[in-house]
Every structure is written in structure tokens, then in C-alpha cells.
Scaffold this active site. Structure first.
Site, short mmCIF file in Angstrom:
data_model
loop_
_atom_site.label_atom_id
_atom_site.label_comp_id
_atom_site.label_asym_id
_atom_site.label_seq_id
_atom_site.Cartn_x
_atom_site.Cartn_y
_atom_site.Cartn_z
N GLU A 134 -17.03 12.02 4.52
CA GLU A 134 -16.30 12.30 5.72
C GLU A 134 -16.67 13.15 6.53
OE1 GLU A 134 -12.28 11.10 5.56
OE2 GLU A 134 -12.25 9.35 4.82
N HIS A 176 -10.43 8.16 9.97
CA HIS A 176 -9.16 7.77 8.63
C HIS A 176 -7.84 8.43 9.46
CE1 HIS A 176 -8.42 9.51 5.07
NE2 HIS A 176 -7.75 9.20 5.38
P1 NAI Z 1 0.86 3.39 -3.89
O1 NAI Z 1 0.84 3.50 -5.20
O2 NAI Z 1 2.03 3.14 -3.08
O3 NAI Z 1 -0.08 1.24 -4.17
C1 NAI Z 1 -0.93 1.28 -4.80
C2 NAI Z 1 -0.92 0.46 -5.82
O4 NAI Z 1 -2.69 0.36 -6.19
C3 NAI Z 1 -0.25 0.39 -6.69
O5 NAI Z 1 0.46 -0.78 -6.43
C4 NAI Z 1 -1.17 0.57 -7.79
O6 NAI Z 1 -0.22 -0.63 -9.10
C5 NAI Z 1 -2.47 -0.60 -7.78
N1 NAI Z 1 -3.42 0.06 -8.26
C6 NAI Z 1 -3.44 1.19 -9.25
N2 NAI Z 1 -5.73 1.47 -9.38
C7 NAI Z 1 -5.47 -0.90 -8.59
C8 NAI Z 1 -6.43 -0.81 -9.44
N3 NAI Z 1 -8.07 -0.46 -10.27
N4 NAI Z 1 -6.62 -2.32 -8.91
C9 NAI Z 1 -5.62 -3.00 -8.02
N5 NAI Z 1 -4.20 -2.62 -7.98
C10 NAI Z 1 -4.39 -1.10 -8.12
O7 NAI Z 1 0.30 3.77 -2.69
P2 NAI Z 1 0.11 3.39 -1.28
O8 NAI Z 1 1.14 4.08 -0.66
O9 NAI Z 1 0.26 2.24 -1.08
O10 NAI Z 1 -1.36 4.40 -0.80
C11 NAI Z 1 -2.26 2.62 -0.40
C12 NAI Z 1 -3.51 3.47 -0.15
O11 NAI Z 1 -4.06 4.15 0.80
C13 NAI Z 1 -3.64 5.10 -1.01
O12 NAI Z 1 -5.24 5.85 -1.20
C14 NAI Z 1 -3.94 6.26 -0.32
O13 NAI Z 1 -4.28 7.24 -0.20
C15 NAI Z 1 -4.05 5.22 1.05
N6 NAI Z 1 -4.17 5.56 2.76
C16 NAI Z 1 -4.60 5.68 3.16
C17 NAI Z 1 -4.43 6.38 4.87
C18 NAI Z 1 -4.88 6.47 5.95
O14 NAI Z 1 -5.12 7.00 7.15
N7 NAI Z 1 -5.89 4.96 5.88
C19 NAI Z 1 -3.16 6.69 5.53
C20 NAI Z 1 -1.35 6.34 4.26
C21 NAI Z 1 -2.69 6.24 2.68
#
Ligand code: NAI
Length: 402
Positions: free
Chosen positions: A260, A283
């Protein structure tokens, strides 16, 4: 008096929480500071609040002699040397859930826009064309949304999508309680084959690297759309570019990229730039005024719970103890020690030797650190605090004032 120093223009919602809890010695800076000024502030602070631009390295933490706790008023905590903080007995807090709803809303909006082919149509109108046609434009109602990673954001996206009448399926590596009528797909390939919209909400990890690649793109339904507002490592951008060109994928919305731009004036370098059926955002999935306000409140509440009661629930680098109120008339003593056998027994022997009765006590360990909160009654505590401070296993000892 506890001195709180805030950097990088932290939201006023944080100030409101501190004031309501009686913490009034607050110094707030509108931006990140240069090294010299930062070190000067760190040398007198008891608590600091930062965002992503203030690096708290091991060397800087060593200069922060009175620092008890760090609040990262953001999601990421890479800017802090978490290990060094832990070994100095300093818990670090962040706000992992404050922008969940913001990401979920953007994803839903993008699903609607992509299914209606709005990005291409918008470009065409701006270029002077008036292609009034329904061809290739669909409602979300009745379509299948496939969520990869059914955590906080994935679950929220599913709930909102159901209110539009979408069928929701998900794939996660952990067993997850389905919200509403969502159902787990038997496997990733089935999810990809059945979904009209595929959205990614997984963490950056070896297991998620390029989870969307030439092979998994080929498993997608013809003409489906792909949304990634999770991490830049999870989609093979070249493979997506090809799938978009061939029409296998009819549109995409991408908020995060493998590399990025580092400054506002640096352009994004990606083969997706200038593709009319692709929504590119910098982002900003979680970047809303509401999320900023939530972050201010959430992190400030965690700092207050620590400063008042020693609570470390949600700390990213520290043994977690809940926010329990102090026993009446008891004095609470915080003790962080090296996690060695017999540490708790030694601590309690010292209390007994100094004539202090334990009203309640909780211990938690993490790696090579142990953390104990003890409410004691029965006498002056200064001598035991001094004895604890001198002991070789002690990292930090504090007494909470009522
Ligand atoms: P979270 O930890 O609550 O959920 C992630 C889920 O992915 C978990 O349920 C986990 O078991 C699952 N997971 C892990 N490895 C996996 C795989 N190989 N296959 C399938 N599922 C898998 O995280 P949250 O808070 O929901 O965030 C999700 C993503 O969003 C993170 O990567 C975070 O960095 C990103 N994010 C992006 C933002 C943006 O500005 N675009 C803002 C906030 C979060």
C-alpha cells in the site's frame, strides 16, 4: 496524581471517559512528536495514548520510568515493542472491535453497487455515455453471500446481508455459532461455487495467504463478485486481474493491497487501477467518525479500568485479569513478577510476615510473566511494598489508592 499523555489527536470521547473517572491531569498533543520531545513526555507520563505514528520502541520504553500502561487508540499494535512492554510490567490495550460495523456497512454497500454494475455505469456517464440498460444488473435479494472468515466482521456482514434478503453461507477454520439463518458451507470450494458475492474477513496469516488465487477463482460461480476489506495478503491480485478480464469475476471491491502507498501523494501500483468494474478504496474499511469515537471510548475505558483496579482484560501483551471491584476497606496491591515456580507462595509469605491478611487474590500468567492482584487488610502496607520491590522476582509493584 496520574498523568496521562495523549498523542496524535485522540478523539474527545477519550477525554470524556478520563474526566468522568476523575483523571484530570491530561496532556494532549495534536500529532506525533519528534524523538526528543517524545522522550521528554514519556519520562513523566503514567499512561500514554498513541495511534499508529508513535513508535514505542524498547529504548523509548526504557526512558519512560513512570509509565504504567499504554493505550493504542487504533486496531494495530505493531508500533509498540509489546515484548519489552510486557517485561517492564506495562500492559498494552487497543480497540479491536470499534470499527466492525463500519467495515460491514462498506462491504454491503459494495455488494449492492457491484451487482448493479454501478462502477462501470458511473464511469460511462462521466465520459458522456448514457447506456441505459438492465443487462447484467441484479438485486441482492435472494442472492447468496459467501463469507470467508466468520469472525466479528464476517458475522456482522452476514446479519446485515440477511436484512436485505440475501442467503448467507460462511467458511471458517473454527466452529462458529451461525447468526440468524446463516449456515456454514461444507467447505471453501462449495462456498465459492454457490456464492454470487464472496467477501473475505480473515486475518493475515500463513493459512490465509493468497487464499483467493487462480485455482480458487476458477471454483467461483461464473460472473460472481469478490470483495476484500480484510488484509492485502489474502488475494493474488494478478490472478484476480485475469479473472476480471475474462469475465469469470464480473466485479471486485478491494480496500487492502499487498503493498500500500506510504503517503497520500504516492499512487497505488496495481494491475487493477483503471479497471472500470473494480472499486478501489485506500484501506478505509474501518475509517468512520463513529469508529474513531468508539475507539476513543473503548481504549480510554480499558485504561481507566487498569489505572483504578488493575484490570487487564483485553490487553494484547499481558496476563488478563478481570475488572473486579476492590473489597471494602481493602488495599489492592498489583504485583508483576517473573513467572518462576513458587512466586505466589513467596508473595503470600511476605504478606503474612508483614501481618497482612489477604481478603482476595487473583493470579494469571502469560509466558514468562505472572500478574497478581491482592486485596489486603490488616495493617500498613509500605513495608511489604518495599520488601516486594527489593525481591529478585519482582518486575513491578504498585498500590492502588482509594
Ligand atoms: P476476527 O478475528 O474476529 O475474525 C477472523 C475470522 O477468520 C475468525 O473467525 C477466524 O477463525 C477466521 N479464520 C482464520 N483463518 C482462517 C482461514 N484460513 N480460513 C477461514 N477462516 C479463517 O477478525 P475481524 O475483527 O472480523 O477482522 C477480520 C479482518 O478484517 C482482519 O484481517 C482485520 O485486520 C481486517 N480489518 C480491516 C479493516 C479495514 O480497514 N479494511 C478494519 C478492521 C479489520
Amino acid at each position: 496524581m496520574t498523568k496521562i499523555v495523549l498523542f496524535e489527536n485522540i478523539h474527545p470521547s477519550a477525554h470524556a471517559v478520563f474526566h468522568a473517572a476523575g483523571f484530570t491531569d491530561i496532556v494532549a498533543h495534536a500529532s506525533a512528536l519528534g524523538n526528543e520531545q517524545l522522550l521528554a513526555e514519556l519520562s513523566t507520563a503514567n499512561a500514554v495514548g498513541i495511534r499508529s505514528r508513535t513508535q514505542l520502541t524498547k529504548e523509548r520504553l526504557a526512558a519512560a520510568a513512570h509509565l504504567k500502561v499504554i493505550g493504542c487508540f487504533c486496531i494495530g499494535t505493531n508500533q509498540v515493542d509489546l515484548n519489552a512492554a510486557m517485561h517492564s510490567g506495562i500492559p498494552v490495550f487497543n480497540a479491536p472491535f470499534s470499527n466492525t460495523r463500519s467495515v460491514a456497512e462498506l462491504v454491503l454497500a459494495e455488494a449492492i453497487l457491484l451487482l448493479r454494475r454501478v462502477p462501470e455505469k458511473n464511469t460511462r456517464v462521466h465520459q458522456g455515455h448514457w447506456d441505459k440498460t438492465a443487462t447484467g444488473a441484479y438485486e441482492t435479494r435472494g442472492k447468496t453471500l459467501g463469507i470467508i472468515g466468520y469472525g466479528n466482521i464476517g458475522g456482522q456482514v452476514g446479519t446485515l446481508a440477511e436484512s436485505l434478503g440475501m442467503r448467507v453461507i460462511f467458511h471458517d477454520v473454527e466452529a462458529k455459532l451461525p447468526l440468524g439463518n446463516a449456515r456454514p458451507a461444507p467447505d471453501l470450494a462449495t462456498l465459492l461455487a454457490e456464492s454470487d458475492v464472496v467477501t473475505l474477513h480473515v486475518p493475515a496469516h500463513r493459512s490465509t495467504e493468497n487464499i483467493i488465487n487462480a485455482e480458487t477463482l476458477a471454483q467461483m460461480k461464473q460472473g460472481a463478485v469478490l470483495i476484500n476489506a480484510s488484509r492485502g495478503t489474502v488475494v493474488d491480485i494478478d490472478a484476480l486481474h485475469e479473472a476480471l478480464q475474462s469475465g469469470k469475476v464480473s466485479g471486485a471491491a478491494i480496500d487492502v493491497f499487498p503493498a500500500e502507498p506510504k503517503s497520500p501523494d504516492e499512487p497505488l501500483r496495481s494491475p487493477l487501477v483503471n479497471m472500470p468494474n473494480v472499486i478501489l478504496t485506500p484501506h478505509i474499511g474501518g475509517s468512520t467518525m463513529e469508529a474513531q469515537e468508539n475507539i476513543g471510548r473503548e481504549v480510554a475505558e480499558k485504561l481507566v479500568a487498569f489505572l483504578q483496579n488493575g484490570a487487564t482484560k483485553g490487553a494484547v501483551n499481558f496476563p488478563e485479569l478481570p475488572n473486579t471491584p476492590r473489597e471494602e476497606d481493602a488495599i489492592r496491591i498489583l504485583h508483576v513478577h517473573r513467572n518462576v515456580p513458587g512466586a505466589l507462595a513467596t508473595l503470600n509469605n511476605l504478606f503474612a510476615e508483614h501481618g497482612l491478611n489477604i481478603a482476595s487474590q487473583s493470579l494469571q500468567t502469560r509466558g514468562d510473566i505472572g500478574y497478581v492482584l491482592t486485596d489486603v487488610a490488616g495493617g500498613p502496607v509500605d513495608s511489604v511494598l518495599e520488601a516486594l520491590r527489593q525481591h529478585s522476582f519482582t518486575v513491578r509493584v504498585e498500590r492502588f489508592h482509594s
